[in-house]
Design an enzyme around this catalytic site. Structure first.
Site, short mmCIF file in Angstrom:
data_model
loop_
_atom_site.label_atom_id
_atom_site.label_comp_id
_atom_site.label_asym_id
_atom_site.label_seq_id
_atom_site.Cartn_x
_atom_site.Cartn_y
_atom_site.Cartn_z
N HIS A 146 0.82 -1.21 0.00
CA HIS A 146 0.00 0.00 0.00
C HIS A 146 0.86 1.27 0.00
CE1 HIS A 146 -3.99 1.76 0.73
NE2 HIS A 146 -3.33 2.70 1.38
N HIS B 118 -10.57 2.53 -1.47
CA HIS B 118 -10.76 2.16 -0.07
C HIS B 118 -11.52 0.85 -0.02
CE1 HIS B 118 -10.68 4.12 4.15
NE2 HIS B 118 -9.47 3.98 3.68
#
Lengths: 742, 84
Positions: free
Chosen positions: A46, A93
Site C-alpha cells: 500500500h 478504499h
C-alpha cells in the site's frame, strides 16, 4: 515491555525473511518492535508500491500544464490558466469497505478530500467509482447500501458536491467490492503547498483529531487477501468525522494562505510513520518527533500504536520557525489540536522518542518509495482462458426473437440502468457550481470568475479488461476522454486507481502489466498524462479475484462555458447522426451477458489514432456550434445509447426514429459495443456543414434519422414507447433495493 | 391471572477505542457551557424490547441475538442486555 522479535512475528508483519535481513543490514542491528512495525507498514504494498512501481514508471507522466509529477505530491495538479490550478486524485478504499461499508466508504471520501486540501486547494467536486456483487445477493445489497450512505453522509456533511462516477455489479466483486473515491479541488498556483520537510530547526506539528488505536495496520491489511482472518482484524476500521474534517480544511488552507509553513501532508495509511518519513525523505532532511506530546484518545498507548494509528482527520505540518504562535492560533480558532511534537533535523534519520527513550531511529529514505523500499518485478504468465475466450465463435449464437424485449432487458440491467437511487442520496449541488451532475456522460463544474468549466468522468469497463487487459485499459482511457469531449471539454490529464488481485500470482501480474501498458499507450496518443493515483492489489478471496479494474478519472477543461453540451436530444425534428464505425463485435458486451449469460469473446477493437481524430472532430463541431447534443456509445450499444438520449431528462421525454442498413448481425448492430462511436443531434440547417467537417477530418458520419415525440423506432426491429423504457431504466435499481424511487 | 409481558433493555455503545465524534462534540460543548469537570463523553443507544406475555424461555439469549444481528453493528459496537 515490547515483544521479542521472532520469525513468526516478522511473518505476521507481512515481511519476507529476505526483507527482514535487509532491514537488519540497513540498521546494522536488530530492529525494535516499533521499528519492525514502521518497516512493515512502509514496505507494505500500500505504501511502497513495491510490486507496481517499476511498471508505473513506464506511464507518460509529463505534459503541458502539469504542475506536479506523479507520485511526488499528495495529488496531481494541472494549470488552468488565470493563475489557477486544478488538483485531483482518485484512491481506493476497497478493503475497509468490505469489512464495514458505511465507515469504509466514508473514510475513503475523507482521505481523498484531505489529499486535495493539503495541496492548498479547496475541494469543489467528488466522484465515486463503485463495484459490487449482483444485487440479487443480500450481502451485495448490504455493501452497496452502506457504501452509498457512507459516501453521501460524509460528502454532504463536509460540503462537497458528489457529482458523478459509476456503479457496476458483477459476480467477481461479491467478496471484494471496489470503492474508488475521486476528488477535485482548485487553488491559486502560487499558493500550492508541498509535502516536504526541510530547514533544520523548523517545528513539526501534529494537527487535527486525537490519535486512537483505530486502523492500526490498515496499510498492511490492505495488502493481503480477504479471508476468514479478516474478521479478526475488525478493529482496523476507522470512523470518519466529516465536521472535524471541514474544520481541518479551513485551518489547513488558512496556514497555507498565510505562508506560515514549509510543508503539510495528510495522515492516511500508516499515519505518523508515513508522513514523517515521506516528508523528511522528500526534503532530504532528518526529522525528530516525541510521541509523549501526541494528543491521544486512549490510555497507555504504546509507541508502536501511536506510530501506526490511522485515526482520521489528522495532518503533519512542518511550520516555518518563528511562526509557531500564528500556526497555533489558527488551529485554536477552529477548535483543533495543534501540538508541536518535534523538529526538522540536519541528519537523514527519522528519530522517534517516547518516555525519554529513542524507540525508532531509521534513515527516512530507506523507508520510502523511490528510496530504500524494495522494488520487485514479478513473474508473469498469460492466463490460459484468454486465448479460449478470443476464439469464441459468436456466429452460432441465435439471434433474439424480439429486439424490443432485449432493449427493455438492457435498459433495466443494473449496469446500464439509471443510478438515480444512488445519486439522489448525494448532494450534487452544494456550492452551486454544478452545471451537470450525475448522469450519463461527464459531470461539469464551472469555475467562478472565469469563462471555464471542468468536465469530470470516471470510467472502466472491467469486463473488457478481463477479456483483454491491454485493449480494455486503452478503452477505459479512450471512453473517459470521449465522455469529456461529448460534454464540450478537451481531455487534459488522468488519475488512475488500479484494482487487481494478488500480484504474486503470475497470471494476475500479467494482467496488471498488460493493463498498465495499454493505459500508457492510450494516454500517449490522447495526450492525457497520468498525474497520479493508487494501486490496490489483493482484491481477491480464496474463491476468485476481481476482474482487472484500472479505473480512470479523467479531467477535461471546457475553455468556454458556451461549449457545454448535453447528451439528451433537444427538439423534435432535429437530425440524428452516428459518428464512427460499427463492427461485428459482441465480446464482453452487456448484451451477451444479460441475454446469453456469457462473459467471453475479445474486447472490441480500438484504433487510438482514429479515436483521437474522432474526438477532435466532435470538439470542433461543438466549437462551431453545429451540435445540439452528443452522447458516447458504450454499454448496451447503439440502441441503448439512442434510448438514453431520449430519456436523459425524465421530465422531458422525447423520441427518435432511425433507420440504417449495415452488413452486420442485427444484434451486433443494435447492442454491440464497438468503440469510438458517438451519437449527435443537430439542427436540420447544420446538416451540410457537419457532413463537410466530418469528411474533411476523415471521420465516418451517417445521418440516420430524426428526433420525434414519444417512441423509439429503429429500422423495423425496435418500436417502443419511450416512457416504458424510461420507467424501467429509472426504477430498476430502486426496485432491487426494495425502495421504488418514485 | 394473565402473564406479565417481559421487558428487556438493550444498551448499544461504541467499542472502546472507536472514535465517537458525537461524544467528542458533546464534551466540547459541555466544556464551553462551564461543565468542565467532564473529561469524556461516550454516546450510545438504548432499545427497550417488550416480549409477548407467552414468551417465557430465554429472553436474554433472544435479545442478545437481536442486538448482534440487528440493533448493533458488531464491527464497531458492543452491547449489553438488561432484563427488567
Amino acid at each position: 515491555m515490547e515483544p521479542k522479535i521472532t520469525p513468526e512475528l516478522v511473518a505476521e508483519h507481512g515481511l519476507s525473511p529476505e526483507e527482514y535481513e535487509q532491514i537488519k543490514s540497513i540498521l546494522g542491528r536488530e530492529p525494535s518492535f516499533t521499528e519492525l512495525g514502521v518497516f512493515s507498514v512502509m514496505w507494505s504494498e500500500h505504501c511502497s508500491y513495491k510490486n507496481s512501481i517499476a511498471l508505473l514508471k513506464t506511464l507518460p507522466r509529463k505534459g503541458k500544464g502539469l504542475l506536479t509529477e506523479a507520485g511526488e505530491e499528495n495529488a496531481g495538479a494541472v494549470d488552468l490558466g488565470n493563475g489557477m490550478a486544478v488538483v485531483f486524485k482518485i484512491e481506493s478504499h476497497n478493503h475497509p469497505t468490505a469489512i464495514e461499508p458505511y465507515q469504509g466508504a466514508a473514510t475513503g471520501v475523507g482521505g481523498i478530500l484531505r489529499d486535495i486540501f493539503c495541496m492548498g486547494a479547496r475541494p469543489i467536486a467528488a466522484l465515486n467509482s463503485l463495484r459490487f456483487g449482483p444485487l440479487s445477493e443480500a450481502r451485495s445489497r448490504f455493501l452497496f447500501d452502506g457504501s452509498v450512505r457512507g459516501i453521501g453522509d460524509y460528502g454532504n456533511s463536509f460540503g462537497v458536491p458528489t457529482v458523478g462516477g459509476e456503479v457496476y455489479f458483477e459476480d467477481c466483486y461479491y467478496a471484494n467490492p471496489l470503492i474508488n473515491a475521486m476528488a477535485v479541488g482548485i487553488c491559486k498556483t502560487d499558493r500550492m503547498a508541498t509535502a516536504t520537510a526541510k530547514g533544520e530547526g523548523n517545528p513539526v506539528f501534529i494537527v487535527g483529531s486525537s490519535t486512537g488505536r483505530d486502523g492500526i495496520h490498515g496499510a498492511t491489511f490492505a495488502s493481503e487477501e480477504i479471508s476468514a482472518k479478516s474478521e479478526l482484524k475488525r478493529p482496523s476500521v476507522q470512523i470518519g468525522d466529516p465536521f472535524t474534517e471541514k474544520l481541518l480544511m479551513e485551518a489547513s488552507l488558512g496556514i497555507i494562505k498565510d505562508d506560515l509553513i514549509v510543508g503539510i501532508q495528510d495522515m492516511g495509511a500508516a499515519g505518523i510513520t508515513c508522513c514523517s518519513s515521506e516528508m523528511a525523505a522528500r526534503g532530504e532532511s532528518g526529522i525528530e518527533i516525541n510521541l509523549d506530546l501526541v494528543p491521544v484518545r486512549e490510555d497507555r498507548m504504546t509507541a508502536y500504536e501511536i506510530m501506526l494509528s490511522e485515526s482520521q482527520e489528522r495532518m503533519l505540518v512542518v511550520g516555518k520557525k518563528g511562526k509557531e504562535k500564528e500556526i497555533k492560533e489558527i488551529f485554536r480558532k477552529w477548535d483543533l489540536n495543534c501540538v508541536e511534537m518535534g523538529k526538522v533535523t540536519s541528519g537523514k534519520n527519522m528519530k522517534v522518542w517516547m518516555g525519554g527513550k529513542v524507540v525508532a531511529d531509521i534513515p527516512a529514505d530507506v523507508l520510502v518509495l523511490g528510496g530504500g523500499a524494495p522494488i520487485y518485478t514479478r513473474e508473469q504468465r498469460r492466463p490460459a482462458y484468454l486465448d479460449e475466450a478470443h476464439r469464441h465463435d459468436f456466429s452460432t449464437l441465435p439471434l433474439p426473437p424480439d429486439y424490443n424485449d432485449v432493449l427493455m432487458k438492457l435498459v433495466t440491467s443494473h449496469n446500464i440502468a439509471s443510478k438515480r437511487w444512488v445519486f439522489e442520496q448525494y448532494d450534487s449541488m452544494v456550492r452551486t457550481n454544478t452545471v451537470a451532475g450525475p448522469g450519463p456522460d461527464a459531470a461539469i463544474i464551472r469555475i467562478r470568475h472565469t469563462s471555464k468549466a471542468l468536465a469530470l468522468a470516471t470510467d472502466c469497463n472491467a469486463r473488457f479488461c478481463y477479456l483483454n487487459p491491454r485493449i480494455g485499459a486503452q478503452i477505459a482511457v479512450a471512453e473517459s476522454a470521449r465522455n469529456c469531449v461529448c460534454s464540450g471539454a478537451r481531455p487534459t490529464a488522468i488519475t488512475n486507481c488500479l484494482n487487481f488481485g494478488n500480484p504474486y500470482k503470475p497470471e494476475m501480474y500479467y494482467m496488471f502489466s498488460e493493463a498498465v501498458a495499454g493505459m500508457g499507450e492510450a494516454c500517449r496518443v490522447l495526450e492525457t498524462p497520468v498525474t497520479g493515483g493508487n494501486v490496490s492489489f489483493y482484491n481477491e478471496d480464496p474463491e476468485r479475484a476481481v476482474y482487472p479494474t484500472p479505473t480512470i478519472g479523467m479531467l477535461g477543461i471546457i475553455d468556454d462555458i458556451a461549449h457545454i453540451t448535453g447528451s439528451n436530444f433537444k427538439s423534435i425534428g432535429d437530425v440524428i447522426a452516428l459518428v464512427g464505425t460499427t463492427k461485428n463485435e459482441l465480446g464482453g458486451s452487456e448484451y451477451i451477458k444479460e441475454i446469453h449469460d456469457l462473459v467471453t469473446g475479445d474486447a472490441p477493437s480500438i484504433d487510438l489514432d482514429f479515436e483521437k481524430r474522432l474526438q477532435r472532430f466532435i470538439l470542433e463541431a461543438i466549437k462551431n456550434d453545429l451540435v445540439k447534443s452528443a452522447h458516447d456509445i458504450s454499454e448496451g450499444g447503439l440502441a441503448v445509447a439512442l434510448a438514453e438520449c431520449c430519456f436523459g431528462d425524465r421530465e422531458h421525454l422525447i423520441g427518435a426514429k432511425v433507420s440504417f442498413q449495415l452488413d452486420l448481425r442485427a444484434d451486433a448492430l443494435y447492442f454491440g459495443e464497438s468503440q469510438s462511436r458517438v451519437i449527435l443531434s443537430i439542427a436540420p440547417a447544420s446538416k451540410g456543414s457537419l457532413t463537410q467537417l466530418a469528411a474533411s477530418m476523415n471521420v465516418p458520419l451517417a445521418l440516420i434519422g430524426e428526433v420525434t415525440s414519444d417512441r423509439l423506432q429503429i429500422n423495423g426491429d425496435i418500436d417502443v414507447p419511450v416512457v416504458q423504457l424510461s420507467d424501467g431504466f429509472y426504477d430498476s435499481i430502486g426496485k432491487a433495493m426494495h425502495q421504488p424511487t418514485r | 391471572m394473565s402473564q406479565k409481558s417481559k421487558k428487556v433493555v438493550c444498551h448499544i455503545s461504541l467499542k472502546d477505542g472507536v472514535l465517537d465524534p458525537q461524544g467528542v462534540t458533546i464534551r466540547n460543548a459541555l466544556a464551553q457551557l462551564g461543565f468542565d469537570d467532564v473529561m469524556e463523553v461516550r454516546s450510545g443507544k438504548v432499545f427497550e424490547l417488550t416480549f409477548k406475555p407467552e414468551v417465557t424461555n430465554d429472553v436474554r439469549a433472544k435479545s442478545e441475538e437481536i442486538c448482534r444481528r440487528v440493533l448493533a453493528n458488531p464491527v464497531i459496537e458492543t452491547f449489553g442486555v438488561e432484563e427488567l
